[in-house]
Design a protein around this motif. Sequence first.
Motif, PDB file in Angstrom:
ATOM      1  N   UNK A   1       0.829  -1.215   0.000  1.00  0.00           N
ATOM      2  CA  UNK A   1       0.000   0.000   0.000  1.00  0.00           C
ATOM      3  C   UNK A   1       0.867   1.271   0.000  1.00  0.00           C
ATOM      4  N   UNK A   2       0.506   2.256  -0.822  1.00  0.00           N
ATOM      5  CA  UNK A   2       1.233   3.534  -0.808  1.00  0.00           C
ATOM      6  C   UNK A   2       0.610   4.533   0.167  1.00  0.00           C
ATOM      7  N   UNK A   3      -0.529   4.164   0.754  1.00  0.00           N
ATOM      8  CA  UNK A   3      -1.183   4.980   1.791  1.00  0.00           C
ATOM      9  C   UNK A   3      -2.045   4.011   2.597  1.00  0.00           C
ATOM     10  N   UNK A   4      -2.329   4.372   3.834  1.00  0.00           N
ATOM     11  CA  UNK A   4      -3.149   3.458   4.648  1.00  0.00           C
ATOM     12  C   UNK A   4      -4.638   3.688   4.403  1.00  0.00           C
ATOM     13  N   UNK A   5      -4.964   4.806   3.768  1.00  0.00           N
ATOM     14  CA  UNK A   5      -6.357   5.255   3.654  1.00  0.00           C
ATOM     15  C   UNK A   5      -7.305   4.224   3.043  1.00  0.00           C
ATOM     16  N   UNK A   6      -6.815   3.494   2.019  1.00  0.00           N
ATOM     17  CA  UNK A   6      -7.747   2.578   1.347  1.00  0.00           C
ATOM     18  C   UNK A   6      -8.249   1.493   2.294  1.00  0.00           C
ATOM     19  N   UNK A   7      -7.458   1.160   3.322  1.00  0.00           N
ATOM     20  CA  UNK A   7      -7.899   0.185   4.321  1.00  0.00           C
ATOM     21  C   UNK A   7      -9.175   0.645   5.013  1.00  0.00           C
ATOM     22  N   UNK A   8      -9.312   1.944   5.188  1.00  0.00           N
ATOM     23  CA  UNK A   8     -10.509   2.482   5.836  1.00  0.00           C
ATOM     24  C   UNK A   8     -11.696   2.489   4.872  1.00  0.00           C
ATOM     25  N   UNK A   9     -11.421   2.750   3.592  1.00  0.00           N
ATOM     26  CA  UNK A   9     -12.530   2.802   2.628  1.00  0.00           C
ATOM     27  C   UNK A   9     -13.089   1.410   2.350  1.00  0.00           C
TER      28      UNK A   9
END
Length: 457
Positions: free
Chosen positions: A166-174
């Motif tokens: 992952x290049x950011x953790x954000x997608x885990x939340x979406x």
Amino acid sequence: MVETAPSAATGDTPAGDLAAEQNGERLDAVVNLCKRRGFVFQSAEIYGGFRSTYDYGPVGALMLRNVKEAWWRAMVQLRPDVVGIDAAILSPPAVWEASGHLESFTDPLVVCRECGRRHREDQLEDSELCPECGSRGTLGEPRQFNLMFRTHAGPVVETGAEVYLRPETAQGMFVNFANVQRACRLRPPFGVAQIGKSFRNEITPGNFIFRTREFEQMELEFFVPPAEASGWFEYWCAERLGWYVGLGIPEDLLRLRPHGPDERSHYSDATSDVEFRYPWGWGELEGVANRTDYDLRRHAEHSGEKLEYFDAATGERYVPHVIEPAAGATRAMMAFLLAAYHTEEVRGETRTVLRLHHRLAPYQAAVLPLSRKEHLIERARQVLGTLAPHWMVDFDVTQSIGRRYRRQDELGTPYCVTVDFETLEDGAVTVRDRDSMAQDRLAIDDLVGYLHERLAR
Ligand code: ATP
């Protein structure tokens, strides 16, 4: 043990004087201190180092944990409207297809025909000039370079087995939006927070731990009714700026900078960066973005799942908008170190001190027996035993007491507790304050209360 208080000191270099300092001097000093005292080491150093990759040493690991803990405390523990998750680092291409990263998470790459060095075109001061070799007109055509690290899951390297770090953790939340919302029965506005590693194949990593290919992020996705998005955006900009100030970064080293329309990410409707004045100039510390309903809509379209909120009370159904404060734990640690680094002259000697907020300091206290005499060390160990359940406490018996104070100053330890021969008679110890160097004598029985009062603030 008696020292001169810094009020009598001369030559102090407060962090606010950054601009006046020689370029890079503070950075070099902090990098050296980090290595010497065990904060940060070059990764695989015995093999010549692995470029722009770092390991966090004994005190660095403590400080990094403290940075993340301070964030979690402010963003999750103290907020009834935020929950935390810990999602996977590996994810299938479908996630990045939907998020737009496969297509748009790119930087413009140019290569110099003269020296072969690669540069990010958008970071060049002069788009004609190679900053490495100084040649003019030798930079090739820019091409879009995707920053995601790709690997393969399973024993066979084939199409279909591709996965991404992952290049950011954000997608885990979406992708977990519906699971989390249902499991915790949440109603917008609410947030989902996460701390974890992210990976970007940066074209030009550098400036120590400011930009690395492997780093840690601390991100909040705050889901709100669409009409409330701009209000929450302003709220989070102010809140996040205040977090850094509350943890000791002077206000004149921080600013909020709104992005221009050309600068924003593919998902963003408005972005402001919390910027820090690094020794090389202003740069991003954290980004606050209004991601609108872009991510939930895209994942709903691509997965076929409904990602929306149904308000049973009003009968209203909508896709929440998202405000995202996205910070870097490792980058924040660098800013905290830079802002905390001070040198001052005390009785003709230079004292280096990290004026770290006590929540961030690797150790909150150190216990120092005045001599190596066995019975003194034994008594000091008992004192350590009373403090260790409450705080991270160092124990140091080496070298002279003056040198041990200097070492603790460089680690940023707020309080040193010295056990001396009188302690054996009167059950009292001397507590020395890192910043004022003032000393208090108090009973061991009162020590936990004394430190609680000061370290809780
Ligand atoms: P930059 O413009 O510096 O490349 P960005 O805008 O791409 O950063 P975001 O995607 O907003 O960064 O990431 C949020 C935060 O994550 C950044 O503010 C920073 O603190 C941290 N971060 C991003 N990339 C890196 C990196 N390569 N090394 C260390 N921290 C990083």
